[in-house]
Design an enzyme around this catalytic site. Structure first.
Site: not given
Ligand code: ATR
Length: 295
Positions: A68, A72, A93, A108, A134, A136, A156, A161, A228, A251
């Site tokens: 985690t 990751k 993960n 995930d 990100g 996730a 975002n 990103r 999440l 989540g």
């Protein structure tokens, strides 16, 4: 509880920090219920110790591990093999140790898809909005692409990103995702038109429970809304969506099904999801308003 014997196998969680993780509770309950002679232990591994920790998994004959934050992505170059799905996502993960060969997986994305399926939502041909860009968001976006999602909007705080993620998704079988800065007024019509709106940002996570990535009046009754974040179980984002008549998923479902998929990788067996779900909900009930967080 399982009886720890000389023959008991080991599974690790490698992260930093790990002390509030719910995975040890969930996986140890699953090992006990599934009759597996395994124990799951959390290890706080600083970034500079990651390579030594991986060597330790081999030297001590661990069955596998979860990985985690913040390891990751960093773990990938040090593994002996990486499953193509994890390679595409760019994050691992779960690790399985097969005869001193450490192979990395990403559960995930598959856990996320199973949580949608269990809730009764089929992403095929649907319009989805992902808030956040990100790690996730990456796993979720690739999973939606594999499931035949019709279109994707990415929003975002740092739009560059999201643009980068949109680029990475090229060739994944989706029309090019549209990118917004989180909160842009232009996003409102995208949110209203979406079948699924997903929060992958950390906004609303305990202790900053008053934060939310969108005003609730942007939601449309009947659409699906997924957060999440699972601490609190019902974030401000989900509460607003529920009051607007949306169908909501927390989540905790993704935490559960990524864990179930990892259990299967380590044991070759179906995971006892009812037991795992109960343990997670009991833990969240016991710590509501507390720091339980992270895998
Ligand atoms: P994870 O693996 O959980 O996705 P991450 O890679 O650190 O963690 O990504 C966190 C996400 O939450 C990012 O989309 C981040 O936005 P930036 O890319 O702009 O950093 C988002 N996020 C975190 N704090 C936020 C805040 N206060 N407002 C808006 N977005 C936030």
């Amino acid at each position: 509880m399982i009886q720890v014997k000389a023959s008991t196998g080991l599974v690790a969680l490698l992260g930093h920090p790990v002390q509030h993780s719910l995975s040890p509770l969930m996986q140890n309950a699953a090992f006990a219920a599934g009759g597996q002679n395994l124990v799951y232990l959390a290890f706080d591994v600083e970034p500079g110790d990651l390579v030594a920790a991986l060597a330790g998994l081999k030297a001590l004959g661990f069955r596998g591990a979860n990985v985690t934050v913040p390891h990751k992505e960093a773990v990938i170059p040090y593994l002996d093999a990486v499953d193509p799905v994890a390679a595409r996502i760019g994050a691992v993960n779960t690790i399985v140790n097969e005869d001193r060969c450490l192979k990395g997986y990403n559960t995930d994305g598959s856990g996320f898809l199973r949580s949608l399926e269990e809730a009764g939502f089929d992403p095929a041909g649907k319009r989805a909005v992902i808030l956040g860009a990100g790690g996730a968001a990456r796993a979720v976006a690739f999973a939606l692409a594999t499931a035949g999602c019709g279109s994707l909007v990415l929003a975002n705080r740092t739009p560059e990103r999201a643009t980068e993620l949109a680029g990475a998704l090229a060739g994944a079988g989706l029309p090019a995702p549209v990118v917004y800065r989180l909160g842009d007024a232009g996003m409102r019509s995208e949110v209203e038109a979406a079948d699924l709106v997903l929060n992958t940002t950390s906004l609303g996570m305990w202790p900053r429970v008053e934060e939310t990535p969108l005003p609730p009046d942007w939601f449309r009754p009947g659409q699906w809304v997924y957060d999440l974040v699972y601490n609190p179980l019902e974030t401000k984002f989900l509460a607003g969506a529920r009051r607007r008549g949306c169908r909501v998923i927390s989540g905790l479902d993704m935490l559960l099904y990524q864990g179930a998929a990892a259990f299967t990788l380590w044991t070759g067996r179906e995971a006892p999801v009812a037991v795992m779900d109960r343990v997670l909900r009991e833990a969240m009930g016991a710590s509501s308003g507390g720091p339980a967080a992270g895998r």
